[in-house]
Design a protein around this motif. Structure first.
Motif, PDB file in Angstrom:
ATOM      1  N   MET A 146       2.023   9.097  38.321  1.00  0.00           N
ATOM      2  CA  MET A 146       2.964   9.871  39.112  1.00  0.00           C
ATOM      3  C   MET A 146       3.628  10.909  38.210  1.00  0.00           C
ATOM      4  O   MET A 146       3.975  10.636  37.071  1.00  0.00           O
ATOM      5  N   THR A 147       3.813  12.084  38.704  1.00  0.00           N
ATOM      6  CA  THR A 147       4.389  13.169  37.933  1.00  0.00           C
ATOM      7  C   THR A 147       5.896  13.015  37.826  1.00  0.00           C
ATOM      8  O   THR A 147       6.571  12.741  38.815  1.00  0.00           O
ATOM      9  N   ASP A 148       6.409  13.201  36.633  1.00  0.00           N
ATOM     10  CA  ASP A 148       7.855  13.187  36.413  1.00  0.00           C
ATOM     11  C   ASP A 148       8.358  14.607  36.638  1.00  0.00           C
ATOM     12  O   ASP A 148       8.352  15.433  35.731  1.00  0.00           O
ATOM     13  N   HIS A 149       8.755  14.899  37.878  1.00  0.00           N
ATOM     14  CA  HIS A 149       9.154  16.257  38.231  1.00  0.00           C
ATOM     15  C   HIS A 149      10.415  16.691  37.499  1.00  0.00           C
ATOM     16  O   HIS A 149      10.609  17.871  37.240  1.00  0.00           O
ATOM     17  N   TYR A 150      11.271  15.747  37.149  1.00  0.00           N
ATOM     18  CA  TYR A 150      12.483  16.101  36.397  1.00  0.00           C
ATOM     19  C   TYR A 150      12.100  16.650  35.033  1.00  0.00           C
ATOM     20  O   TYR A 150      12.615  17.685  34.607  1.00  0.00           O
ATOM     21  N   ALA A 151      11.180  15.980  34.345  1.00  0.00           N
ATOM     22  CA  ALA A 151      10.722  16.442  33.034  1.00  0.00           C
ATOM     23  C   ALA A 151      10.011  17.784  33.158  1.00  0.00           C
ATOM     24  O   ALA A 151      10.184  18.671  32.315  1.00  0.00           O
ATOM     25  N   CYS A 152       9.230  17.940  34.209  1.00  0.00           N
ATOM     26  CA  CYS A 152       8.538  19.213  34.421  1.00  0.00           C
ATOM     27  C   CYS A 152       9.533  20.337  34.674  1.00  0.00           C
ATOM     28  O   CYS A 152       9.356  21.451  34.181  1.00  0.00           O
ATOM     29  N   ALA A 153      10.578  20.045  35.428  1.00  0.00           N
ATOM     30  CA  ALA A 153      11.601  21.055  35.710  1.00  0.00           C
ATOM     31  C   ALA A 153      12.318  21.457  34.426  1.00  0.00           C
ATOM     32  O   ALA A 153      12.627  22.633  34.225  1.00  0.00           O
ATOM     33  N   GLU A 154      12.591  20.490  33.545  1.00  0.00           N
ATOM     34  CA  GLU A 154      13.231  20.809  32.266  1.00  0.00           C
ATOM     35  C   GLU A 154      12.316  21.692  31.421  1.00  0.00           C
ATOM     36  O   GLU A 154      12.767  22.663  30.817  1.00  0.00           O
ATOM     37  N   ALA A 155      11.035  21.357  31.389  1.00  0.00           N
ATOM     38  CA  ALA A 155      10.085  22.165  30.628  1.00  0.00           C
ATOM     39  C   ALA A 155       9.992  23.563  31.204  1.00  0.00           C
ATOM     40  O   ALA A 155       9.918  24.556  30.473  1.00  0.00           O
ATOM     41  N   LEU A 156      10.022  23.663  32.508  1.00  0.00           N
ATOM     42  CA  LEU A 156       9.962  24.949  33.180  1.00  0.00           C
ATOM     43  C   LEU A 156      11.186  25.782  32.842  1.00  0.00           C
ATOM     44  O   LEU A 156      11.090  26.960  32.541  1.00  0.00           O
ATOM     45  N   ALA A 157      12.355  25.151  32.862  1.00  0.00           N
ATOM     46  CA  ALA A 157      13.590  25.865  32.584  1.00  0.00           C
ATOM     47  C   ALA A 157      13.617  26.396  31.156  1.00  0.00           C
ATOM     48  O   ALA A 157      14.193  27.451  30.896  1.00  0.00           O
ATOM     49  N   SER A 158      12.982  25.684  30.231  1.00  0.00           N
ATOM     50  CA  SER A 158      12.995  26.114  28.836  1.00  0.00           C
ATOM     51  C   SER A 158      11.807  27.010  28.488  1.00  0.00           C
ATOM     52  O   SER A 158      11.716  27.507  27.378  1.00  0.00           O
ATOM     53  N   SER A 159      10.904  27.211  29.428  1.00  0.00           N
ATOM     54  CA  SER A 159       9.712  28.018  29.178  1.00  0.00           C
ATOM     55  C   SER A 159      10.079  29.482  29.001  1.00  0.00           C
ATOM     56  O   SER A 159      10.860  30.039  29.760  1.00  0.00           O
ATOM     57  N   THR A 160       9.499  30.107  27.989  1.00  0.00           N
ATOM     58  CA  THR A 160       9.773  31.522  27.760  1.00  0.00           C
ATOM     59  C   THR A 160       8.921  32.405  28.651  1.00  0.00           C
ATOM     60  O   THR A 160       9.175  33.598  28.744  1.00  0.00           O
ATOM     61  N   THR A 161       7.908  31.828  29.296  1.00  0.00           N
ATOM     62  CA  THR A 161       7.041  32.631  30.153  1.00  0.00           C
ATOM     63  C   THR A 161       7.605  32.789  31.559  1.00  0.00           C
ATOM     64  O   THR A 161       7.110  33.581  32.334  1.00  0.00           O
ATOM     65  N   SER A 162       8.631  32.035  31.886  1.00  0.00           N
ATOM     66  CA  SER A 162       9.198  32.073  33.233  1.00  0.00           C
ATOM     67  C   SER A 162      10.434  32.964  33.255  1.00  0.00           C
ATOM     68  O   SER A 162      11.326  32.822  32.443  1.00  0.00           O
ATOM     69  N   GLU A 163      10.456  33.844  34.193  1.00  0.00           N
ATOM     70  CA  GLU A 163      11.601  34.717  34.376  1.00  0.00           C
ATOM     71  C   GLU A 163      12.544  34.106  35.407  1.00  0.00           C
ATOM     72  O   GLU A 163      12.089  33.648  36.449  1.00  0.00           O
ATOM     73  N   PRO A 164      13.845  34.119  35.134  1.00  0.00           N
ATOM     74  CA  PRO A 164      14.796  33.568  36.116  1.00  0.00           C
ATOM     75  C   PRO A 164      14.673  34.207  37.490  1.00  0.00           C
ATOM     76  O   PRO A 164      14.791  33.532  38.503  1.00  0.00           O
ATOM     77  N   ARG A 165      14.388  35.504  37.537  1.00  0.00           N
ATOM     78  CA  ARG A 165      14.281  36.146  38.857  1.00  0.00           C
ATOM     79  C   ARG A 165      13.045  35.648  39.606  1.00  0.00           C
ATOM     80  O   ARG A 165      13.047  35.568  40.825  1.00  0.00           O
ATOM     81  N   ASP A 166      11.969  35.303  38.873  1.00  0.00           N
ATOM     82  CA  ASP A 166      10.784  34.742  39.519  1.00  0.00           C
ATOM     83  C   ASP A 166      11.101  33.378  40.119  1.00  0.00           C
ATOM     84  O   ASP A 166      10.670  33.064  41.229  1.00  0.00           O
ATOM     85  N   LEU A 167      11.856  32.583  39.391  1.00  0.00           N
ATOM     86  CA  LEU A 167      12.241  31.267  39.898  1.00  0.00           C
ATOM     87  C   LEU A 167      13.136  31.419  41.125  1.00  0.00           C
ATOM     88  O   LEU A 167      12.957  30.730  42.124  1.00  0.00           O
ATOM     89  N   ARG A 168      14.062  32.342  41.055  1.00  0.00           N
ATOM     90  CA  ARG A 168      14.946  32.598  42.203  1.00  0.00           C
ATOM     91  C   ARG A 168      14.124  33.077  43.403  1.00  0.00           C
ATOM     92  O   ARG A 168      14.353  32.654  44.529  1.00  0.00           O
ATOM     93  N   ASP A 169      13.142  33.935  43.145  1.00  0.00           N
ATOM     94  CA  ASP A 169      12.284  34.440  44.211  1.00  0.00           C
ATOM     95  C   ASP A 169      11.470  33.308  44.834  1.00  0.00           C
ATOM     96  O   ASP A 169      11.308  33.250  46.057  1.00  0.00           O
ATOM     97  N   LEU A 170      10.976  32.406  43.984  1.00  0.00           N
ATOM     98  CA  LEU A 170      10.219  31.260  44.499  1.00  0.00           C
ATOM     99  C   LEU A 170      11.110  30.376  45.370  1.00  0.00           C
ATOM    100  O   LEU A 170      10.707  29.958  46.461  1.00  0.00           O
ATOM    101  N   LEU A 171      12.320  30.104  44.912  1.00  0.00           N
ATOM    102  CA  LEU A 171      13.234  29.276  45.707  1.00  0.00           C
ATOM    103  C   LEU A 171      13.581  29.946  47.031  1.00  0.00           C
ATOM    104  O   LEU A 171      13.663  29.276  48.067  1.00  0.00           O
ATOM    105  N   ALA A 172      13.757  31.252  47.012  1.00  0.00           N
ATOM    106  CA  ALA A 172      14.038  31.977  48.260  1.00  0.00           C
ATOM    107  C   ALA A 172      12.843  31.889  49.213  1.00  0.00           C
ATOM    108  O   ALA A 172      13.026  31.724  50.430  1.00  0.00           O
ATOM    109  N   ALA A 173      11.631  31.984  48.673  1.00  0.00           N
ATOM    110  CA  ALA A 173      10.429  31.884  49.511  1.00  0.00           C
ATOM    111  C   ALA A 173      10.299  30.486  50.108  1.00  0.00           C
ATOM    112  O   ALA A 173       9.936  30.331  51.281  1.00  0.00           O
ATOM    113  N   VAL A 174      10.611  29.464  49.315  1.00  0.00           N
ATOM    114  CA  VAL A 174      10.565  28.087  49.830  1.00  0.00           C
ATOM    115  C   VAL A 174      11.604  27.911  50.927  1.00  0.00           C
ATOM    116  O   VAL A 174      11.321  27.327  51.978  1.00  0.00           O
ATOM    117  N   ARG A 175      12.803  28.443  50.717  1.00  0.00           N
ATOM    118  CA  ARG A 175      13.835  28.362  51.758  1.00  0.00           C
ATOM    119  C   ARG A 175      13.358  29.050  53.031  1.00  0.00           C
ATOM    120  O   ARG A 175      13.538  28.541  54.141  1.00  0.00           O
TER     121      ARG A 175
END
Length: 97
Positions: A1-30
């Motif tokens: 089973m995937t530990d989504h909390y750990a994945c989210a932490e890794a994602l948050a610390s990733s230098t390849t991810s832009e905060p605006r992209d994450l915000r855009d993804l969350l808006a699309a999910v909403r």
């Protein structure tokens, strides 16, 4: 089973991810999860939209280096096409009256 909390932490610390992209993804999910209760075919459409939202969230959470912006664009394109199909069905039904 995937530990989504750990994945989210890794994602948050990733230098390849832009905060605006994450915000855009969350808006699309909403957007995917927001459908008026009186929408034609609500149950079917809600299940389909929820599946797409989960697919993009799983892709990003399971692969922290995944292109967040691409996933947001993918989800938005699915939603746009789905809405166009729903509008066409409504129009066609209206013309048949």
């Amino acid at each position: 089973m995937t530990d989504h909390y750990a994945c989210a932490e890794a994602l948050a610390s990733s230098t390849t991810s832009e905060p605006r992209d994450l915000r855009d993804l969350l808006a699309a999910v909403r957007e995917a999860l927001t459908l008026p209760y009186d929408a034609d075919g609500y149950d079917r459409r809600a299940i389909e939209r929820t599946g797409w939202a989960r697919t993009v969230l799983d892709a990003v959470l399971d692969n922290p280096g995944e292109d967040i912006g691409w996933n947001a664009d993918f989800l938005r394109s699915k939603l746009t096409a789905e809405q166009a199909d729903a509008d066409a069905r409504t129009t066609k039904r209206g013309e048949g009256q």
